[in-house]
Enzyme design. Structure first.
Site, PDB file in Angstrom:
ATOM      1  N   ARG A  10     -59.046  98.014 -28.091  1.00 46.50           N
ATOM      2  CA  ARG A  10     -59.372  97.433 -29.485  1.00 46.50           C
ATOM      3  C   ARG A  10     -60.857  97.634 -29.795  1.00 46.50           C
ATOM      4  NH1 ARG A  10     -59.543  95.820 -34.005  1.00 46.50           N
ATOM      5  NH2 ARG A  10     -59.259  93.488 -34.573  1.00 46.50           N
ATOM      6  N   ARG A  30     -46.833  87.107 -27.326  1.00 45.12           N
ATOM      7  CA  ARG A  30     -48.393  87.488 -27.238  1.00 45.12           C
ATOM      8  C   ARG A  30     -48.653  88.153 -25.720  1.00 45.12           C
ATOM      9  NH1 ARG A  30     -51.672  86.945 -31.776  1.00 45.12           N
ATOM     10  NH2 ARG A  30     -50.460  86.528 -33.484  1.00 45.12           N
ATOM     11  N   ASP A  71     -47.568  93.580 -35.733  1.00 47.42           N
ATOM     12  CA  ASP A  71     -48.038  92.433 -36.265  1.00 47.42           C
ATOM     13  C   ASP A  71     -46.681  92.194 -37.509  1.00 47.42           C
ATOM     14  OD1 ASP A  71     -50.348  90.714 -35.867  1.00 47.42           O
ATOM     15  OD2 ASP A  71     -49.679  90.535 -37.833  1.00 47.42           O
ATOM     16  N   TYR A 101     -49.179  84.007 -45.950  1.00 47.70           N
ATOM     17  CA  TYR A 101     -50.304  84.994 -45.835  1.00 47.70           C
ATOM     18  C   TYR A 101     -50.413  85.765 -47.279  1.00 47.70           C
ATOM     19  CZ  TYR A 101     -50.272  84.173 -40.946  1.00 47.70           C
ATOM     20  OH  TYR A 101     -50.721  83.601 -39.859  1.00 47.70           O
ATOM     21  N   ARG A 135     -54.720  90.034 -26.714  1.00 44.32           N
ATOM     22  CA  ARG A 135     -56.228  89.752 -26.675  1.00 44.32           C
ATOM     23  C   ARG A 135     -56.837  89.233 -25.264  1.00 44.32           C
ATOM     24  NH1 ARG A 135     -54.700  85.225 -31.069  1.00 44.32           N
ATOM     25  NH2 ARG A 135     -52.904  85.171 -29.576  1.00 44.32           N
TER      26      ARG A 135
HETATM   27  O1  1CP Z   1     -47.376  90.923 -27.477  1.00 45.24           O
HETATM   28  C1  1CP Z   1     -47.298  90.721 -28.398  1.00 45.24           C
HETATM   29  O2  1CP Z   1     -46.793  89.561 -28.911  1.00 45.24           O
HETATM   30  C2  1CP Z   1     -48.282  91.590 -29.373  1.00 45.24           C
HETATM   31  C3  1CP Z   1     -47.729  91.838 -30.592  1.00 45.24           C
HETATM   32  C4  1CP Z   1     -47.893  90.789 -31.588  1.00 45.24           C
HETATM   33  C5  1CP Z   1     -46.940  89.904 -32.289  1.00 45.24           C
HETATM   34  C6  1CP Z   1     -45.831  89.673 -31.816  1.00 45.24           C
HETATM   35  C7  1CP Z   1     -49.159  90.798 -32.500  1.00 45.24           C
HETATM   36  C8  1CP Z   1     -50.367  91.472 -32.072  1.00 45.24           C
HETATM   37  N1  1CP Z   1     -49.039  89.820 -33.422  1.00 45.24           N
HETATM   38  C9  1CP Z   1     -47.839  89.244 -33.436  1.00 45.24           C
HETATM   39  C10 1CP Z   1     -46.968  88.256 -34.016  1.00 45.24           C
HETATM   40  C11 1CP Z   1     -47.904  87.540 -35.315  1.00 45.24           C
HETATM   41  N2  1CP Z   1     -49.078  87.789 -35.779  1.00 45.24           N
HETATM   42  C12 1CP Z   1     -47.469  86.189 -35.369  1.00 45.24           C
HETATM   43  C13 1CP Z   1     -46.349  85.294 -35.047  1.00 45.24           C
HETATM   44  C14 1CP Z   1     -46.490  84.933 -33.720  1.00 45.24           C
HETATM   45  C15 1CP Z   1     -47.218  83.759 -33.822  1.00 45.24           C
HETATM   46  O3  1CP Z   1     -47.121  82.722 -34.052  1.00 45.24           O
HETATM   47  O4  1CP Z   1     -48.491  83.797 -32.617  1.00 45.24           O
HETATM   48  C16 1CP Z   1     -48.257  85.818 -36.559  1.00 45.24           C
HETATM   49  C17 1CP Z   1     -48.528  84.315 -37.200  1.00 45.24           C
HETATM   50  C18 1CP Z   1     -49.386  86.843 -36.791  1.00 45.24           C
HETATM   51  C19 1CP Z   1     -50.606  86.890 -37.913  1.00 45.24           C
HETATM   52  C20 1CP Z   1     -51.665  87.319 -37.084  1.00 45.24           C
HETATM   53  N3  1CP Z   1     -51.932  88.590 -36.449  1.00 45.24           N
HETATM   54  C21 1CP Z   1     -52.922  86.518 -36.859  1.00 45.24           C
HETATM   55  C22 1CP Z   1     -53.198  84.993 -37.370  1.00 45.24           C
HETATM   56  C23 1CP Z   1     -52.296  84.068 -36.330  1.00 45.24           C
HETATM   57  C24 1CP Z   1     -52.914  83.939 -35.429  1.00 45.24           C
HETATM   58  O5  1CP Z   1     -52.449  83.969 -33.997  1.00 45.24           O
HETATM   59  O6  1CP Z   1     -54.388  83.523 -35.081  1.00 45.24           O
HETATM   60  C25 1CP Z   1     -53.864  87.006 -36.188  1.00 45.24           C
HETATM   61  C26 1CP Z   1     -55.205  86.767 -35.692  1.00 45.24           C
HETATM   62  C27 1CP Z   1     -53.288  88.306 -35.909  1.00 45.24           C
HETATM   63  C28 1CP Z   1     -53.921  89.654 -35.229  1.00 45.24           C
HETATM   64  C29 1CP Z   1     -53.477  90.008 -34.037  1.00 45.24           C
HETATM   65  N4  1CP Z   1     -51.916  90.214 -34.015  1.00 45.24           N
HETATM   66  C30 1CP Z   1     -51.709  90.791 -32.702  1.00 45.24           C
HETATM   67  C31 1CP Z   1     -52.985  90.769 -31.929  1.00 45.24           C
HETATM   68  C32 1CP Z   1     -53.081  91.216 -30.511  1.00 45.24           C
HETATM   69  C33 1CP Z   1     -53.830  90.551 -32.856  1.00 45.24           C
HETATM   70  C34 1CP Z   1     -55.202  90.047 -32.379  1.00 45.24           C
HETATM   71  C35 1CP Z   1     -55.964  91.082 -33.012  1.00 45.24           C
HETATM   72  C36 1CP Z   1     -57.518  91.499 -32.635  1.00 45.24           C
HETATM   73  O7  1CP Z   1     -57.560  92.035 -31.646  1.00 45.24           O
HETATM   74  O8  1CP Z   1     -58.375  91.024 -33.171  1.00 45.24           O
END
Ligand code: 1CP
Length: 336
Positions: free
Chosen positions: A36, A23, A73, A148, A27
């Site tokens: 965003r 990540r 994602d 999911y 964010r």
């Molecule tokens: O640098 C990076 O890693 C950005 C790319 C990335 C990756 C590798 C994003 C962007 N998401 C992910 C993987 C991801 N997404 C996982 C596996 C990694 C982990 O366990 O954290 C999972 C479970 C998700 C599902 C997901 N996407 C959620 C729910 C889980 C959580 O972390 O709360 C959420 C909220 C997202 C949204 C998301 N994905 C990525 C971002 C930057 C965001 C936030 C979006 C926003 O601005 O609201």
């Protein structure tokens, strides 16, 4: 060859250093939040190849990390398989009702076409990324995606077992079809210019123990077998399975394994063999005092100093992390 690849392929840990963070693009970065705020629909943002590439490179510009992970994602796969995906503020992702017939009918061509902007983003990023740096692609593991897709998580740390049992006859069909599509997604990302794949099984820790082989070990092993046959360096992240990391490693045999923050690093060093270790440091430590953060980092660096190790965290960077702390941590690791 980039350092991450050298470590994963040749297990050259003593002479090579590599640092990236889960990540790292997202964010906690003001430059991400700006983009965003102008792009309210998260899926559309992931489908904007130009912006996705720009976001991928933001942490590289700021911190000069060794690897970039493509901004996308794990839920782009359910999206490409026909489910609507919405991100609700402070609640997380919400998927439209799963339709098994439509899912099993989905063609490979339509799937790849829907994800084409992701592959385009990889192409653009590879062109703009320093040759010495690795571009990492990723997928969600089948179980984590299914959590999911079927909406079986009842709270942050539990799944609805009743719902899971009700679907039990469909589960193998769903997992197998997902494995098939995930192999296509890996292949397309590598063809577009990514060099490594990380497989996120973020909810592996929620699997009932009697199902862990069928829902976690076997699906991950099939994906890793596909990578091995195609010479694709791979890293698995079976988050939350505690001591089962050892059995996971023996069965799945990935090139790298990413430790979550509950895993004792000394235990990992003694019990996880023939695999490159990555991460482990609790992302919450970046919210504590600088002294505590650097002591925590020192522990990991010291324990893993003479084996192949990729510096990273035990889960993703938290949204409230101060970017200056990230910079400090990277500098500390590089100068150690
Ligand atoms: O640098 C990076 O890693 C950005 C790319 C990335 C990756 C590798 C994003 C962007 N998401 C992910 C993987 C991801 N997404 C996982 C596996 C990694 C982990 O366990 O954290 C999972 C479970 C998700 C599902 C997901 N996407 C959620 C729910 C889980 C959580 O972390 O709360 C959420 C909220 C997202 C949204 C998301 N994905 C990525 C971002 C930057 C965001 C936030 C979006 C926003 O601005 O609201």
């Amino acid at each position: 060859m980039s350092n991450l690849k050298k470590i994963l392929i040749n297990k050259k840990g003593k002479t090579c250093k590599s640092v990236w963070f889960m990540r790292q693009a997202g964010r906690y970065l003001p430059e991400f939040r700006k983009i965003r705020s102008q792009n309210k629909n998260f899926i559309d943002l992931c489908l904007n190849s130009q912006l996705s590439s720009e976001i991928t490179l933001q942490p590289i510009k700021r911190f000069n990390l060794d690897s970039a992970i493509i901004f996308s994602d794990i839920l782009m796969v359910p999206y490409a398989l026909g489910q609507q995906v919405n991100f609700i503020k402070n609640e997380g992702p919400n998927l439209s009702k799963f339709n098994i017939e439509r899912f099993l009918d989905m063609s490979e061509r339509e799937f790849s076409q829907k994800l084409n902007p992701v592959y385009k983003a990889i192409e653009i990023t590879r062109k703009n990324l320093d040759k010495k740096k690795t571009l990492i692609s990723f997928i969600g593991a089948p179980w984590t995606l299914m959590v999911y897709m079927l909406n079986i998580k009842s709270s942050k740390a539990h799944i609805n077992l009743e719902k899971l049992e009700k679907k039990s006859t469909d589960i193998n069909k769903i997992l197998n079809k997902l494995i098939n599509f995930l192999c296509i997604h890996i292949n397309n990302q590598i063809s577009a210019g990514a060099e490594v794949v990380q497989i996120f099984d973020s909810w592996a820790g929620l699997i009932p123990i009697k199902n862990i082989t069928d829902y976690c070990f076997i699906p991950n092993a099939k994906l890793v077998d596909f990578c091995r046959k195609n010479k694709i360096p791979n890293i698995c992240f079976p988050r939350g399975i505690k001591k089962k990391y050892e059995e996971f490693n023996k069965i799945v045999k990935s090139d790298g394994i990413s430790l979550d923050y509950e895993i004792d690093p000394e235990w990992a060093k003694s019990n996880l063999k023939d695999v490159v270790l990555q991460g482990g440091l609790d992302p919450k430590i970046l919210l504590k005092s600088e002294k505590e953060m650097l002591e925590g980092a020192t522990k990991y660096i010291h324990i893993f100093k003479d084996i192949p190790y990729v510096f990273n965290l035990g889960h993703g960077l938290l949204p409230e992390t101060d970017p200056d702390r990230v910079k400090k941590l990277i500098e500390f690791y590089r100068n150690y």
